[in-house]
Design a protein around this motif. Sequence first.
Motif, PDB file in Angstrom:
ATOM      1  N   GLN A 196      72.186  25.614 -41.437  1.00 58.38           N
ATOM      2  CA  GLN A 196      73.321  26.092 -41.130  1.00 58.38           C
ATOM      3  C   GLN A 196      74.233  25.990 -41.010  1.00 58.38           C
ATOM      4  N   ASP A 197      75.043  26.788 -40.973  1.00 59.57           N
ATOM      5  CA  ASP A 197      76.909  26.928 -39.911  1.00 59.57           C
ATOM      6  C   ASP A 197      76.159  27.148 -37.979  1.00 59.57           C
ATOM      7  N   ALA A 199      78.418  27.384 -35.917  1.00 60.82           N
ATOM      8  CA  ALA A 199      79.006  28.319 -35.357  1.00 60.82           C
ATOM      9  C   ALA A 199      78.892  30.074 -35.546  1.00 60.82           C
ATOM     10  N   LYS A 200      78.597  29.972 -37.346  1.00 63.52           N
ATOM     11  CA  LYS A 200      77.949  31.806 -37.747  1.00 63.52           C
ATOM     12  C   LYS A 200      76.670  31.934 -37.365  1.00 63.52           C
ATOM     13  N   ALA A 201      75.924  30.757 -37.281  1.00 62.29           N
ATOM     14  CA  ALA A 201      74.600  31.453 -37.266  1.00 62.29           C
ATOM     15  C   ALA A 201      74.379  31.859 -35.167  1.00 62.29           C
ATOM     16  N   SER A 203      77.248  33.016 -33.269  1.00 64.15           N
ATOM     17  CA  SER A 203      77.440  34.326 -34.588  1.00 64.15           C
ATOM     18  C   SER A 203      76.540  35.437 -34.319  1.00 64.15           C
ATOM     19  N   ILE A 204      76.184  35.645 -35.011  1.00 61.90           N
ATOM     20  CA  ILE A 204      75.443  36.487 -35.740  1.00 61.90           C
ATOM     21  C   ILE A 204      74.708  36.437 -33.881  1.00 61.90           C
ATOM     22  N   ARG A 207      75.926  38.308 -31.443  1.00 64.18           N
ATOM     23  CA  ARG A 207      76.557  40.643 -31.636  1.00 64.18           C
ATOM     24  C   ARG A 207      74.869  40.959 -31.571  1.00 64.18           C
TER      25      ARG A 207
END
Length: 418
Positions: A196-197, A199-201, A203-204, A207
Motif C-alpha cells: 500500500q501507499d 501516505a494514502k493508508a 490518511s484513510i 480520517r
Amino acid sequence: MRKLLLQTILTGLLVQTAGAQTPDSLILRLRTINAAVTGPSPAPGKHLLLSNRALNLFLSEAAGYYLSSPDDLTLYKNSVVANAVEGTVAIYHNMKQPAGIDSSVRRFLSFGAQVNAGDAFNAADAGRRYNNQFGFLLKHTWIGNPHVTATPGQIRTMDALRAGILHSLEAKIRRRAAEQETALDSIDPVKDIPGQDPAKAKSIARRQLDANLEQEMELEYAHAQAETLAQTFNYTVMAFNWTSVSVYIPLITENFETAAAAGADPTTRHAYPLHLNLTHTRLWEGSRFGRLFATVAGDLQWNNSCDGYALLKAGDGYIGDYRSFLTPDLKAQLIYLPTNSHIGVSFLVKQAIGEVHATDAILGFPIVLINKKAEPAVNFEFQVRFYDLGHTIGPGTGFSGHTAVGLTVGVPFSKIAY
C-alpha cells in the motif's frame, strides 16, 4: 452584541477549517455550541443552561424514570415493556438518528411488535389450546419546545461549570489527537501495510480516527453538561411536553367459540383488536419538588362482545349475540417522584364510552433501578388495578373480578438515539 460577534467569529473560523479534521476544528465546533448557550439570553434555537443535545440527554434521563407501557416515552434506540396482568410483551425500536452536532429532537418514528406471551403459561396450566395474539406496533412522537427557568445565579454557575467542561475536553482532544498521530507514525509500511501507499493508508486511518474522536467528544460534551446539571440542581424548573400517536395492527388474533343459545352449534369467531392511541404528556422537573408527569390520552379499539363481557361464559365458549363494535375510552394519569427518589406513586383512571362503559383505575408504585452512570436502567411498577368501579358488568360473563395486583417491567437498552 458582544455575544453575537463572538458567535459570528467562531462560526467563520469553523467554516474555514471545515474538512481539515484537526483538533482545532473540533474544539472550535464545541466552542461555537458553548457560545450560543452562554449568558441569560441564549441564541435563537438554543436554551438556557444546556446545549440542544445535552437537553435531549437530560430529557431522556428525566422521562426514563417512568416506562410502564408502550405509549410511554423513551429516547433509547430500543425498549422492552412487559405487563404481567395483560400477559403482554412489547418491543420498540426508535428509528431517529441525530440530525447534527447539536440538534434538538423534535419528532421520531418507532416500530415494534407485541405478543401475549402470558397465554402460553395459562393454556398449559388450564390444559387448553393456545390462543396466540401477535401484532405490529407503530408510533410517531412529537416533542414540544422545552421551557427552562433558572435564577441569574444558577445561570452564571452553569456557565462556569460548562466552561470548565469545555476546557477539560479541549485538553483531552489535543492529547488524544497527539496519541493518534504517534500511533500512525509508528506504522511500518513493510510489515503493517505491505503493498500500500503509506501516505494514502495513513490518511484513510487518520480520517476514521478523527471521525471517531469527533463523535466521542461531541457526545461527551453533551453528556457532561446534562450530568452536571442533574447533580447540581442549578435550575428552577425544566418543563417538557410530548405527543404521540400509535397503532397496534393485529396479525395473529384471538378466537372465540360462541353459540346464539344454549345447545346451539358453536361458531368460531375471529376478533380483530385494532387499537389506536393518542397521548399527550407534560413533565415538570423541579429542583425542589421532584418529577411530576401529567398525561391525558384517548384510545379507540375494535372491540367485541366477548372481550366486552356482554356474553355468558359457558366452559371455553360463550352464549349470546356476538357482535363487533368500536370502543373509545379516555384516560388521565398523574405520576410523582420526589427529588432524588427512585420510588414514586402514580394514579390512572380510564373511562370507556359506548356499549362498554366501565370505569377502571390503577394505583401504581414505580421503582427505577439506575446503572453505574446514574441513568435509568430498569423500571418496575407494582400496581393495584380496579376494574368496573361502577359495576356495569353482569354476572356469568367470565369477568375475573374487580381488583387485581399487577407488575410492569420496562427496560430501555442500546444507546440513547439523540
